[in-house]
Scaffold this active site. Sequence first.
Site, PDB file in Angstrom:
ATOM      1  N   ASN A 154       0.740  -1.232   0.172  1.00 55.95           N
ATOM      2  CA  ASN A 154      -0.121  -0.046   0.130  1.00 55.95           C
ATOM      3  C   ASN A 154       0.853   1.160  -0.075  1.00 55.95           C
ATOM      4  O   ASN A 154       0.331   2.195  -0.673  1.00 55.95           O
ATOM      5  CB  ASN A 154      -0.974  -0.072   1.094  1.00 55.95           C
ATOM      6  CG  ASN A 154      -0.192  -0.264   2.560  1.00 55.95           C
ATOM      7  OD1 ASN A 154       0.832  -0.646   2.693  1.00 55.95           O
ATOM      8  ND2 ASN A 154      -1.075   0.002   3.525  1.00 55.95           N
ATOM      9  N   PRO A 232      -1.260 -13.242   9.293  1.00 49.89           N
ATOM     10  CA  PRO A 232      -0.930 -14.443   9.158  1.00 49.89           C
ATOM     11  C   PRO A 232       0.530 -14.606   8.633  1.00 49.89           C
ATOM     12  O   PRO A 232       1.492 -15.457   8.931  1.00 49.89           O
ATOM     13  CB  PRO A 232      -1.846 -15.121   7.965  1.00 49.89           C
ATOM     14  CG  PRO A 232      -2.875 -14.118   8.041  1.00 49.89           C
ATOM     15  CD  PRO A 232      -2.621 -12.638   8.433  1.00 49.89           C
ATOM     16  N   GLU A 251       4.768  -4.849  11.794  1.00 49.78           N
ATOM     17  CA  GLU A 251       3.763  -3.813  11.567  1.00 49.78           C
ATOM     18  C   GLU A 251       2.726  -4.704  10.704  1.00 49.78           C
ATOM     19  O   GLU A 251       2.769  -4.985   9.424  1.00 49.78           O
ATOM     20  CB  GLU A 251       4.286  -2.687  10.666  1.00 49.78           C
ATOM     21  CG  GLU A 251       5.261  -1.739  11.627  1.00 49.78           C
ATOM     22  CD  GLU A 251       4.614  -0.951  12.636  1.00 49.78           C
ATOM     23  OE1 GLU A 251       3.454  -0.877  12.603  1.00 49.78           O
ATOM     24  OE2 GLU A 251       5.417  -0.270  13.385  1.00 49.78           O
ATOM     25  N   CYS A 285      -3.501   0.359   6.658  1.00 47.17           N
ATOM     26  CA  CYS A 285      -3.752  -0.727   8.008  1.00 47.17           C
ATOM     27  C   CYS A 285      -4.237  -0.281   9.108  1.00 47.17           C
ATOM     28  O   CYS A 285      -5.129  -0.938   9.838  1.00 47.17           O
ATOM     29  CB  CYS A 285      -2.218  -1.134   8.401  1.00 47.17           C
ATOM     30  SG  CYS A 285      -1.037   0.390   8.538  1.00 47.17           S
ATOM     31  N   LYS A 452      -1.627  -5.896  20.693  1.00 44.47           N
ATOM     32  CA  LYS A 452      -2.123  -7.215  20.378  1.00 44.47           C
ATOM     33  C   LYS A 452      -1.661  -7.733  19.073  1.00 44.47           C
ATOM     34  O   LYS A 452      -0.548  -7.782  18.888  1.00 44.47           O
ATOM     35  CB  LYS A 452      -3.657  -7.099  20.263  1.00 44.47           C
ATOM     36  CG  LYS A 452      -4.164  -6.477  21.893  1.00 44.47           C
ATOM     37  CD  LYS A 452      -5.492  -5.920  22.169  1.00 44.47           C
ATOM     38  CE  LYS A 452      -6.682  -6.744  21.915  1.00 44.47           C
ATOM     39  NZ  LYS A 452      -7.816  -5.759  22.021  1.00 44.47           N
ATOM     40  N   GLY A 455       0.870  -6.041  16.199  1.00 45.78           N
ATOM     41  CA  GLY A 455       2.167  -5.803  16.051  1.00 45.78           C
ATOM     42  C   GLY A 455       3.166  -5.876  17.176  1.00 45.78           C
ATOM     43  O   GLY A 455       2.724  -5.987  18.451  1.00 45.78           O
ATOM     44  N   GLU A 459       7.452   1.795  14.739  1.00 47.28           N
ATOM     45  CA  GLU A 459       8.516   2.852  13.637  1.00 47.28           C
ATOM     46  C   GLU A 459       8.204   4.361  13.726  1.00 47.28           C
ATOM     47  O   GLU A 459       7.397   4.609  14.783  1.00 47.28           O
ATOM     48  CB  GLU A 459       7.822   2.422  12.351  1.00 47.28           C
ATOM     49  CG  GLU A 459       7.828   0.804  11.932  1.00 47.28           C
ATOM     50  CD  GLU A 459       7.690   0.519  10.430  1.00 47.28           C
ATOM     51  OE1 GLU A 459       6.895   0.823   9.959  1.00 47.28           O
ATOM     52  OE2 GLU A 459       8.628   0.120   9.787  1.00 47.28           O
TER      53      GLU A 459
HETATM   54  P1  NAD Z   1       1.150  -9.745   3.019  1.00 48.54           P
HETATM   55  O1  NAD Z   1       1.070 -10.273   4.275  1.00 48.54           O
HETATM   56  O2  NAD Z   1       0.625 -10.810   2.080  1.00 48.54           O
HETATM   57  O3  NAD Z   1       2.586  -9.638   2.388  1.00 48.54           O
HETATM   58  C1  NAD Z   1       3.502  -8.689   3.185  1.00 48.54           C
HETATM   59  C2  NAD Z   1       4.881  -8.958   2.551  1.00 48.54           C
HETATM   60  O4  NAD Z   1       5.379 -10.302   3.093  1.00 48.54           O
HETATM   61  C3  NAD Z   1       4.894  -9.414   1.130  1.00 48.54           C
HETATM   62  O5  NAD Z   1       6.472  -8.568   0.787  1.00 48.54           O
HETATM   63  C4  NAD Z   1       5.161 -10.596   1.086  1.00 48.54           C
HETATM   64  O6  NAD Z   1       5.687 -11.387  -0.054  1.00 48.54           O
HETATM   65  C5  NAD Z   1       5.765 -11.286   2.269  1.00 48.54           C
HETATM   66  N1  NAD Z   1       5.562 -12.451   2.640  1.00 48.54           N
HETATM   67  C6  NAD Z   1       4.565 -13.241   2.360  1.00 48.54           C
HETATM   68  N2  NAD Z   1       4.852 -14.372   3.100  1.00 48.54           N
HETATM   69  C7  NAD Z   1       5.888 -14.418   3.556  1.00 48.54           C
HETATM   70  C8  NAD Z   1       6.853 -15.370   4.314  1.00 48.54           C
HETATM   71  N3  NAD Z   1       6.443 -16.671   4.661  1.00 48.54           N
HETATM   72  N4  NAD Z   1       7.983 -14.910   4.621  1.00 48.54           N
HETATM   73  C9  NAD Z   1       8.503 -13.679   4.540  1.00 48.54           C
HETATM   74  N5  NAD Z   1       7.927 -12.726   3.936  1.00 48.54           N
HETATM   75  C10 NAD Z   1       6.807 -13.026   3.390  1.00 48.54           C
HETATM   76  O7  NAD Z   1       0.448  -8.312   3.362  1.00 48.54           O
HETATM   77  P2  NAD Z   1       0.040  -7.270   2.055  1.00 48.54           P
HETATM   78  O8  NAD Z   1      -1.084  -7.985   1.439  1.00 48.54           O
HETATM   79  O9  NAD Z   1       1.262  -7.119   1.171  1.00 48.54           O
HETATM   80  O10 NAD Z   1      -0.331  -6.267   2.882  1.00 48.54           O
HETATM   81  C11 NAD Z   1      -1.715  -5.990   3.244  1.00 48.54           C
HETATM   82  C12 NAD Z   1      -1.476  -6.215   4.830  1.00 48.54           C
HETATM   83  O11 NAD Z   1      -0.277  -5.317   5.388  1.00 48.54           O
HETATM   84  C13 NAD Z   1      -2.841  -5.905   5.903  1.00 48.54           C
HETATM   85  O12 NAD Z   1      -2.901  -6.684   6.390  1.00 48.54           O
HETATM   86  C14 NAD Z   1      -2.300  -4.350   6.326  1.00 48.54           C
HETATM   87  O13 NAD Z   1      -3.115  -4.064   7.343  1.00 48.54           O
HETATM   88  C15 NAD Z   1      -1.044  -4.543   6.616  1.00 48.54           C
HETATM   89  N6  NAD Z   1       0.015  -3.324   6.851  1.00 48.54           N
HETATM   90  C16 NAD Z   1       0.301  -3.062   7.985  1.00 48.54           C
HETATM   91  C17 NAD Z   1       0.959  -1.927   8.169  1.00 48.54           C
HETATM   92  C18 NAD Z   1       1.548  -1.539   9.399  1.00 48.54           C
HETATM   93  O14 NAD Z   1       2.100  -0.278   9.612  1.00 48.54           O
HETATM   94  N7  NAD Z   1       1.109  -1.878  10.549  1.00 48.54           N
HETATM   95  C19 NAD Z   1       1.056  -1.107   7.006  1.00 48.54           C
HETATM   96  C20 NAD Z   1       0.755  -1.336   5.867  1.00 48.54           C
HETATM   97  C21 NAD Z   1      -0.073  -2.637   5.705  1.00 48.54           C
END
Ligand code: NAD
Length: 485
Positions: A154, A232, A251, A285, A452, A455, A459
């Site tokens: 995002n 997950p 995060e 997020c 919870k 995270g 950051e």
């Molecule tokens: P995602 O969990 O599908 O993927 C995130 C990243 O992890 C990707 O680069 C992916 O390739 C990598 N990844 C996937 N499986 C992995 C593994 N087993 N080992 C290591 N890396 C792996 O998330 P997304 O769909 O890209 O993003 C959306 C999610 O991110 C939403 O849940 C959103 O809330 C969260 N998000 C959180 C924040 C925050 O700051 N808290 C900010 C933005 C997005």
Amino acid sequence: MTYPTQPTASHFINGAYVEDDTGMPIDVIYPATGAVIGRVYSATPAIIDQALRAARNAQAAWAAMTGTERGRILRRAADIMRDRNHDLSVLETYDTGKPYQETSVVDATSGADALEYFGGMAATLTGEHIQLGEDWVYTRREPLGVCVGIGAWNYPTQIASWKGAPALACGNTMVFKPSETTPLCALKVAEILHEAGAPAGVYNVIQGLGDVGAALVADDRVDKVSLTGSVPTGRKVYAAAAAGIKHVTMELGGKSPMIVFDDADVENAVSGAILGNFYSSGQVCSNGTRVFVQSGIKEAFLTRLAERLKGAVIGDPQDPATSFGPMVSERQLGIVEGYIANGQEEGARLVYGGKRLAKDGFFIEPTVFADVTDDMTIAREEIFGPVMAVFDFDDEDEVMARANDTEFGLAAGVFTRDLARAHRVAAGFQAGTCYINTYNDAPVEAPFGGSKLSGVGRENSKAAIAHYSQLKSVYVRMGDLEAPF
Ligand code: NAD
């Protein structure tokens, strides 16, 4: 199609673009049209090794520079990023589909803020002196070593910068893996840091899906992992990092509450609900997707919300007049459509939107459900799209219990004119980031992160330093040393 500042290869390693087309191809799709606008290749084991070796080899010399020298490079990178804001914003819009109206003010600009802030802080990172009679202890604030950053899709420029800037300020090096959905922008962050004077190997970017991320996390050469992603994925990455007792920042996702009391300013509350649900087409997020509205203000709130949503300009995200763009991918659009259908099946009242637009690209209307109850699927699961759920409530104790009744704890907001209640509610929220009469601000000066399942770690701000450095205690004896034998 060409676009400005197009990266010239898939990876950026050891100060240069690197291509290896034996890796799995990853198409770059422009969300506004569905057209393929580029292609990168997933990192092969050889590329992963090359990147980690580069980061490992560069780390000691980078850490040996003074904080002032490292900071100067980061601040120079911030200036370059700001100078190129237009081109970087256009690229961000191609990568994510977010409107240029947004990308031109929150992506490269917030990346530059992080580089400037942590660049300024680099020279101030010190240990302390602890006097113990005539003996003493001093602490050294030392880098962790090689950090891996893994991004969501995002905010690709912002995430690459928010992780890179504090890591580098503390004397670490980084291998960053962007989301496979948005592979382009992080390469520009690497290019700019290199141009600003970061030595080869200090900040590297490689492409790939989860398997590449997993390979990085498992590698013995890695000391810290910072992930932005879903819960997950966070569980898997945290567990894999635990095997090597590696430092982590997580995060993760959210399902944040926003509470609107009867005495709130309706226009401000509606603004908060729009910002906290429909910015970036809801792909944020910390969004306040559970909007609890007190009974006395409910009709006024829903009426003004519907009127103002009609003002959303949906269309070509490169047009500066557009204020609402597409979902990032066909897949994410399908997930959102599934939740909208589910909301209707479970009996929520659709009061606005709900339909995919009959045009190319992954567009769906901003969507509002009212009369949502706490047990509905759309009330419990993170949708990560433009779907607002509005709930009714009568009193403060009741709404606080319901607001906190979630496994997530990323953010929470309250709209009220009652000062004491605002602070009482903020104190009662089980969330890392809370808002009073505003929503979704994320300045670099303030800690950002979740509690919870949302995270671990923070950051931005001074708090991030603790997550990219460690303290060494050095005991100094001034006199003779006694021993029992
Ligand atoms: P995602 O969990 O599908 O993927 C995130 C990243 O992890 C990707 O680069 C992916 O390739 C990598 N990844 C996937 N499986 C992995 C593994 N087993 N080992 C290591 N890396 C792996 O998330 P997304 O769909 O890209 O993003 C959306 C999610 O991110 C939403 O849940 C959103 O809330 C969260 N998000 C959180 C924040 C925050 O700051 N808290 C900010 C933005 C997005």
